[in-house]
Design an enzyme around this catalytic site. Structure first.
Site: not given
Ligand code: NDP
Length: 486
Positions: A44, A49, A52, A179, A183, A469, A474
């Site tokens: 984080c 976080c 980022k 995410y 982002e 407002h 709102e």
């Molecule tokens: P996520 O699990 O959110 O997303 C992973 C993405 O990669 C999905 O779209 C998935 O597709 C895709 N994917 C997985 N494997 C493959 C592959 N082999 N080929 C192509 N695409 C693939 O992970 P992130 O890495 O974005 O984030 C990890 C975690 O970190 C989040 O789950 C969250 O908990 C935390 N986080 C939170 C944030 C916040 O609160 N603002 C900010 C950043 C991270 P599919 O949907 O098809 O599975």
């Protein structure tokens, strides 16, 4: 009774581990030690976080001259200096790491800058060669980004690498639709990088409310991000004369330039590696200066000696724990991303606090993972708590209250931005089951709406609340007629 070196040994100095260590030591007088092999503060603070969010702030300035011009200011686009920003970012991260170290020191926690693994259920072996014993061991080692299993995947970067880039790439391919992918697509776009995003599914941000994620995808495209759904990467290689490809810079800039694209940017991201040739599942091969894999994160549980103790590990490497974060070994607990429950910093902190209550304060406390508000820092942001319309509909009869409109601030300047306010309401109990907001600062809004939803507020409770407002939020208390029932 066995005589241990410590009452508690924590492995991992991220948000969850540090909180548990200092509260156990500070509040209960327990003898506590903590080992961290990298920088204190964890994902984080050091590579997630915090940096980022600072990059989000940096990237948002590129939109401001255009907005200001709409309000009568004579303001031109300036240049973004990545090196200057990165220098300040690193200073800030050093400052925060210092705070984490001093919090531990001031609470009386012994720290070891070393990797740790379990020798037995009460003994930790450190990479320094030392061995320490403890009555209880807490594993809070977090997770790491994973690359997909394709040829030459190591040519791509992962989120950890972003903050170390010597220079910003001119073009980047972001793979993934979660995410991190969404982002950073917005961040890089705002910083003037030509962004292409491949997501293998039908719509980004799988699992979130369909209407909300649809609006985010629309806004991302509107800003100039070239988002390709149903598309993945099959193969990649260093670009060479053998690979005929279209450069992203030419194609994507033509698809929709952002204000920031006029900013001066230089050179490539993969210093020394040069442009990368990419073969997608559909369409012609392309070249990008950098490829970012945002394809998920796996728990850091490997090579820790856990299997030998009978501790159960899941398919992705997650440590299996009960509602009190206890593993199959009575003296070993685990919290945070290494357990792959809800991978968010404030959740890891809560799991750490619940662990201390349970083990050190004789107050068994299960972690409450229900109705956790969260935000996705896209531009605009999404703030969400509770059930999506799709999930709620599976569960019971619902009413959906929803409005999408052009907010005053950008509409005045002639910009096309739209925001969304949405409530999913139980027909039977009248409780608000889900609240979804897509808007600038939606993260700030959902924190407050989350209190009401967590308290079990009904639609009528929202209605009884007087509007503030003129604001965007709102609308959340003025939606009178359901848009649909299901
Ligand atoms: P996520 O699990 O959110 O997303 C992973 C993405 O990669 C999905 O779209 C998935 O597709 C895709 N994917 C997985 N494997 C493959 C592959 N082999 N080929 C192509 N695409 C693939 O992970 P992130 O890495 O974005 O984030 C990890 C975690 O970190 C989040 O789950 C969250 O908990 C935390 N986080 C939170 C944030 C916040 O609160 N603002 C900010 C950043 C991270 P599919 O949907 O098809 O599975």
């Amino acid at each position: 009774m066995a005589d241990y070196d410590y009452d508690l040994f924590v492995i991992g100095g991220g948000s969850g581990g540090v909180r548990a260590a200092r509260v156990a030591a500070g509040d209960t007088g327990a003898r506590v030690a903590l080992a961290e092999e990298d920088r204190y503060g964890g994902t984080c603070v050091i590579r997630g976080c915090v940096p980022k969010k600072l990059m989000v702030f940096a990237s948002e300035f590129s939109q401001m001259p255009e907005l200001a011009r709409g309000y009568g200011w004579d303001m031109g686009a300036g240049a973004f200096d990545w090196a200057a920003f990165r220098g300040r970012l690193n200073e800030e991260l050093d400052r925060l790491e210092g705070i984490y170290r001093s919090l531990l020191k001031n609470s009386g926690v012994d720290t070891f800058d070393a990797r740790a693994r379990l020798k037995d259920a009460h003994t930790v072996e450190l990479s320094t060669g030392e061995t320490k014993t403890a009555k209880t061991i807490l594993i809070a080692t977090g997770g790491h980004p994973v690359r997909p299993d394709i040829p030459n995947a190591d040519l791509g970067i992962v989120s950890d690498d972003i903050f170390h880039l010597e220079k910003l790439p001119k073009s980047i391919l972001i793979v993934g639709g979660g995410y991190i992918a969404c982002e950073f697509a917005c961040i890089f776009n705002g910083l003037g990088v030509v962004v292409t995003q491949y997501y293998r599914g039908a719509q980004v941000l799988r699992g979130f409310d369909d209407e909300a994620r649809g609006l985010i995808a629309e806004a991302m495209r509107e800003q100039g991000i070239s988002l390709h759904l149903g598309t993945n990467i099959v193969e990649m290689a260093p670009a060479s004369a053998d690979h005929s490809a279209t450069t992203a810079t030419a194609t994507d800039a033509a698809m929709g330039a952002t204000a920031a694209q006029s900013l001066e940017l230089t050179a490539t991201a993969r210093d020394g590696n040069g442009p990368i040739w990419v073969k997608p599942t559909s369409g012609a091969p392309r070249e990008f200066d950098a490829v970012l894999f945002a394809t998920g994160r796996d728990p850091n549980s490997r090579d820790m000696g856990l299997e030998d103790l009978g501790i159960e590990i899941g398919r992705r490497g997650e440590i299996k724990v009960d509602e009190y974060s206890k593993t199959a070994a009575d003296s070993v607990y685990a919290i945070g991303d290494v357990t792959n429950r809800v991978n968010l910093t404030p959740v890891a902190i809560r799991e750490g606090m619940a662990f201390v209550e349970t083990v050190f304060k004789d107050n068994p406390t299960a972690v409450d993972h229900e109705l956790i508000p969260s935000a996705i820092f896209t531009q605009p942001e999404m703030g969400t708590v509770g059930l999506s319309e799709e999930d709620a509909r599976e569960q019971e009869e619902i009413e959906v209250y929803c409005t999408s409109f052009r907010p005053m601030k950008s509409a005045f300047a002639g910009q096309p931005d739209r925001v969304l306010m949405k409530l999913v309401v139980s027909k039977a109990s009248r409780k608000v089951l889900g609240c979804h907001i897509v808007a600038p600062d939606a993260g700030e809004m959902i924190q407050l709406a989350g209190i009401a939803v967590k308290m079990g507020a009904t639609k009528e409770d929202f209605d009884r609340t007087v509007a503030v407002h003129p604001t965007m939020s709102e609308e959340i208390v003025t939606m009178k007629t359901p848009m649909r029932t299901a």
